[in-house]
Design a protein around this motif. Structure first.
Motif, PDB file in Angstrom:
ATOM      1  N   LEU A  90       0.860  -1.181   0.000  1.00 62.28           N
ATOM      2  CA  LEU A  90       0.000   0.000   0.000  1.00 62.28           C
ATOM      3  C   LEU A  90       0.901   1.238   0.000  1.00 62.28           C
ATOM      4  N   PRO A  91       1.526   1.530  -1.144  1.00 65.08           N
ATOM      5  CA  PRO A  91       2.498   2.626  -1.233  1.00 65.08           C
ATOM      6  C   PRO A  91       1.812   3.989  -1.260  1.00 65.08           C
ATOM      7  N   CYS A  92       2.583   5.016  -0.909  1.00 65.92           N
ATOM      8  CA  CYS A  92       2.012   6.365  -0.863  1.00 65.92           C
ATOM      9  C   CYS A  92       1.690   6.907  -2.246  1.00 65.92           C
ATOM     10  N   GLY A  93       2.502   6.526  -3.251  1.00 61.80           N
ATOM     11  CA  GLY A  93       2.252   6.962  -4.615  1.00 61.80           C
ATOM     12  C   GLY A  93       2.961   8.230  -5.035  1.00 61.80           C
ATOM     13  N   HIS A  94       3.621   8.922  -4.087  1.00 63.70           N
ATOM     14  CA  HIS A  94       4.225  10.211  -4.451  1.00 63.70           C
ATOM     15  C   HIS A  94       5.698  10.360  -4.075  1.00 63.70           C
ATOM     16  N   CYS A  95       6.274   9.384  -3.330  1.00 61.70           N
ATOM     17  CA  CYS A  95       7.688   9.494  -2.954  1.00 61.70           C
ATOM     18  C   CYS A  95       8.582   9.086  -4.124  1.00 61.70           C
ATOM     19  N   ASN A  96       9.878   9.263  -3.954  1.00 61.23           N
ATOM     20  CA  ASN A  96      10.821   8.915  -5.024  1.00 61.23           C
ATOM     21  C   ASN A  96      10.751   7.438  -5.390  1.00 61.23           C
ATOM     22  N   ARG A  97      10.585   6.575  -4.387  1.00 63.24           N
ATOM     23  CA  ARG A  97      10.493   5.144  -4.659  1.00 63.24           C
ATOM     24  C   ARG A  97       9.269   4.835  -5.516  1.00 63.24           C
ATOM     25  N   CYS A  98       8.142   5.402  -5.144  1.00 66.19           N
ATOM     26  CA  CYS A  98       6.915   5.161  -5.907  1.00 66.19           C
ATOM     27  C   CYS A  98       7.018   5.718  -7.319  1.00 66.19           C
ATOM     28  N   ARG A  99       7.528   6.924  -7.437  1.00 67.22           N
ATOM     29  CA  ARG A  99       7.605   7.563  -8.755  1.00 67.22           C
ATOM     30  C   ARG A  99       8.588   6.865  -9.685  1.00 67.22           C
ATOM     31  N   SER A 100       9.551   6.130  -9.113  1.00 68.49           N
ATOM     32  CA  SER A 100      10.525   5.431  -9.945  1.00 68.49           C
ATOM     33  C   SER A 100      10.151   3.967 -10.176  1.00 68.49           C
ATOM     34  N   GLY A 101       8.965   3.582  -9.722  1.00 72.39           N
ATOM     35  CA  GLY A 101       8.490   2.226  -9.961  1.00 72.39           C
ATOM     36  C   GLY A 101       8.880   1.219  -8.906  1.00 72.39           C
ATOM     37  N   GLU A 102       9.536   1.650  -7.836  1.00 72.45           N
ATOM     38  CA  GLU A 102       9.950   0.735  -6.770  1.00 72.45           C
ATOM     39  C   GLU A 102       9.052   0.875  -5.551  1.00 72.45           C
ATOM     40  N   PHE A 103       7.737   0.851  -5.782  1.00 77.92           N
ATOM     41  CA  PHE A 103       6.791   1.133  -4.700  1.00 77.92           C
ATOM     42  C   PHE A 103       6.829   0.100  -3.580  1.00 77.92           C
ATOM     43  N   ARG A 104       7.367  -1.101  -3.846  1.00 75.75           N
ATOM     44  CA  ARG A 104       7.452  -2.085  -2.767  1.00 75.75           C
ATOM     45  C   ARG A 104       8.422  -1.638  -1.673  1.00 75.75           C
TER      46      ARG A 104
END
Length: 364
Positions: A90-104
């Motif tokens: 359940l990723p936030c969707g807006h951090c660097n990890r999420c924006r780069s496709g590494e939402f896990r």
């Protein structure tokens, strides 16, 4: 009167009770999943052995969209009645990890540091229905989905995440492919998934190692594309790999073994110069006699990995849908909602014998 939902709730260390919950109201940005089946992941067993509060385990979830808010419908690209596989994150969707496709790897879904995710969060977090061992599951606005074709049997559809792990670890992280010799340590559901992934990627030689008790798993590994199996209780694994590879040793080693750290130290000797070692099986203890100079002298790349990328799960579902491999033979045990304790103990080696992939149908 509101509709009641039955769910199997962990109520203590290795204890489960079936409880009832109210069906939650669905906001415009959320939804509700009617659970068709939920796989029992190997990681559920260590979670089951510790108690952090009442919770509904189960994160390899497949089901049908029962209710969906109007904003969620637009954001998710789904509608009522769609069949989906649900990721645990359940990723936030807006951090660097999420924006780069590494939402896990997003902090919002990091269960070790206070994040929330399916199959782990306690029922004290409203609206309680966070796990797959339940008839219905609440769909958080940040849920991540994969559409599942109707022709895939439910128990095979529940392999989407473990097979996605195999693709992520063997191919995306390990680089398995033509010209490569791959050694997989541990023939459980994750190890067998790595065999499938390496075979599909075109690896020249696939070797899988395990114990004498893994004889049936070795047979299935051969059907999935393994070229050689090694029973480490009967054979010297170093001599056998040296023989198979003509002294070159393995290009890639994937350690998904669930035992002690001996497989980690062995991998350093079994990998070739400039080879890669993927560590995916947690040992839950420190590694004695870890001689790091060997990493330097052999120019070894050693990576720790966990989880799967979105694309790996998409590829897994495509592979399952193809019917190319006898995945039904990997689906060994099936339990009802009243048998969740037995299902978890079967995965943990304290229940029925011969388990590879275990599923729970909450409507049985």
């Amino acid at each position: 009167m509101s509709q009641k939902v039955f769910a199997a709730v962990q109520s203590g260390e290795k204890q489960t009770k079936v409880k009832t919950f109210d069906l939650p109201k669905v906001a415009d940005d959320a939804g509700l999943l009617r659970v068709e089946v939920s796989g029992v992941c190997g990681s559920d067993w260590p979670d089951y052995k510790k108690y952090i509060g009442d919770r509904i385990l189960g994160h390899e979830v497949v089901g049908y969209i029962e209710k969906i808010g109007r904003f969620a419908e637009q954001r998710w690209g789904l509608k009522k009645g769609d069949r989906v596989a649900l990721e645990e994150y359940l990723p936030c969707g807006h951090c660097n990890r999420c924006r780069s496709g590494e939402f896990r790897l997003c902090a919002a879904t990091d269960k070790w540091n206070g994040g929330i995710r399916f199959g782990f969060t306690t029922i004290s977090e409203a609206p309680s229905l966070w796990g797959g061992y339940s008839q219905y599951l609440y769909l958080h606005p940040n849920s991540v989905f994969h559409k599942v074709p109707e022709h895939i049997p439910a128990n095979q559809a529940a392999l989407a995440l473990p097979l996605g792990n195999g693709i992520e670890w063997a191919v995306n992280e390990g680089g398995a492919g033509p010209g490569k010799t791959v050694l997989i340590q541990g023939p459980g559901q994750q190890g067998l998934s790595c065999v499938l992934a390496a075979k599909q990627a075109g690896a020249d030689c696939i070797i899988i190692s395990g114990l004498s008790a893994d004889e049936e798993r070795f047979k299935l590994a051969k059907k999935f594309g393994a070229d050689f199996t090694i029973d480490v209780q009967k054979e010297d694994i170093f001599k056998r790999v040296k023989e198979i590879t003509g002294g070159e040793m393995a290009d890639l080693i994937i350690d998904v073994a669930s035992g002690g750290p001996a497989t980690v130290t062995a991998a350093i000797d079994l990998v070739k110069i400039r080879g890669t070692i993927i560590l995916a099986g947690k040992k839950h203890q420190e590694i004695p006699e870890f001689y790091s100079d060997k990493l330097i002298s052999k120019y070894i790349t050693m990576k720790g990995v966990r989880g799967h990328s979105y694309q790996a799960v998409e590829r897994a579902i495509q592979l399952i849908a193809s019917g190319k491999y006898p995945l039904n033979e990997m689906c060994t045990h099936h339990f009802g909602l009243n048998e969740v304790d037995k299902a978890l103990k079967t995965v943990g080696g304290e229940g029925e014998d011969g388990a590879i992939h275990v599923t729970v149908n909450p409507w049985n």
